[in-house]
Design an enzyme around this catalytic site. Sequence first.
Site, PDB file in Angstrom:
ATOM      1  N   HIS A   6      42.607  44.421  43.038  1.00 30.11           N
ATOM      2  CA  HIS A   6      41.404  44.770  42.285  1.00 30.11           C
ATOM      3  C   HIS A   6      41.069  43.666  41.296  1.00 30.11           C
ATOM      4  CE1 HIS A   6      38.398  47.729  41.324  1.00 30.11           C
ATOM      5  NE2 HIS A   6      38.733  47.758  40.043  1.00 30.11           N
ATOM      6  N   ASP A  34      43.706  46.635  47.419  1.00 33.12           N
ATOM      7  CA  ASP A  34      43.191  47.254  46.200  1.00 33.12           C
ATOM      8  C   ASP A  34      43.696  48.692  46.115  1.00 33.12           C
ATOM      9  OD1 ASP A  34      41.707  48.251  44.061  1.00 33.12           O
ATOM     10  OD2 ASP A  34      39.904  47.132  44.626  1.00 33.12           O
ATOM     11  N   SER A  73      33.970  46.767  39.908  1.00 36.64           N
ATOM     12  CA  SER A  73      34.591  48.071  39.743  1.00 36.64           C
ATOM     13  C   SER A  73      33.541  49.131  39.351  1.00 36.64           C
ATOM     14  CB  SER A  73      35.736  47.973  38.728  1.00 36.64           C
ATOM     15  OG  SER A  73      36.587  49.078  38.811  1.00 36.64           O
TER      16      SER A  73
END
Length: 241
Positions: free
Chosen positions: A221, A194, A124
Site C-alpha cells: 500500500h 496490498d 487510498s
Amino acid sequence: MRVLLIHGYTQNAVKFRGMTGALRRVLKSKCGAEDFVFAEAPFALPDERQDEVKEDADENKKSKKRLSWWITKDLPADQQSQQSKQSKGDATVLKQYQGWDAGVVAIAKLFREQGPFDAVVGFSQGACVAGVLSAINRNARNPALADDKRFDDIRFKAAVMIGGFIPRDVQLHKLFDAEQPISTPTLTVYGKNDTAVQPASSIALSKCFETSHTFVHDGGHFVPTNAAAAAAYAEFFNDSL
C-alpha cells in the site's frame, strides 16, 4: 499540466507532499506536469480512531494532524438489512460516510480558486475521493449529482487512483456501476501484496470506468514511482490529455 493531489486516511496535505516527492518528479519529467496543489480533508481524527482503511503507522509520526475525508458510521439496523447486498463481486456491507460532501465542497472551492486542474491523483481514501470526483466531474458525460450546484466547479480531464476502492457509503455506492460506466478516463494503480486495500477492491473500482488503464506492482500500500510505474503514468497522461 496542473495536478490536484488528494491524501489518504490519517494523512494530511503536508504529509502527502512529503510522500509524493518522487511521484511529482516523475510527473514533471515524464508527463509535463508544472504545478501541484494538495487538497486537505476536513475531519480531524483522535489518535485511537480506527477505520476500514489503515495507513502505515510510521507515516503517522511525521505529522500531528490525522485527517479523514468523512466519518464512517454503521447504518441503522433496519436500513442495514435492506442495503447489505452482493455487489460488484464482493459482499458489500454499506455504511454512512458522514460529511463526505463537506470534503467534496472543499475540493470544489480549490477548483474555483486555484484551478483549473488537468488531473486529480488520489491515494487510498483519497483514491476513493478521486473516484467520486470522476463520477461528478462536470466534464464527464452524464455526470452524477448534476443537480447539485455545489459541485459545478469540478472539471478535469483524467484521474489516477492509487490503492483505491469503491465507496461503501449508501449514497455514493450507487454512483459506481459497471453496467453504467463513468466516462472520466482513469488509471487504477494497486499492489499485488496490498493488505490495507485488497487488490480485488481496486479491480472492482477500475471496472466502473469506461476508459480505465491499470498498473499493477509487486508491493503493498504505497505510491509506486519505479521505472515501470513512471512509464504507466506517462502512457496514461499522453493518451488522456
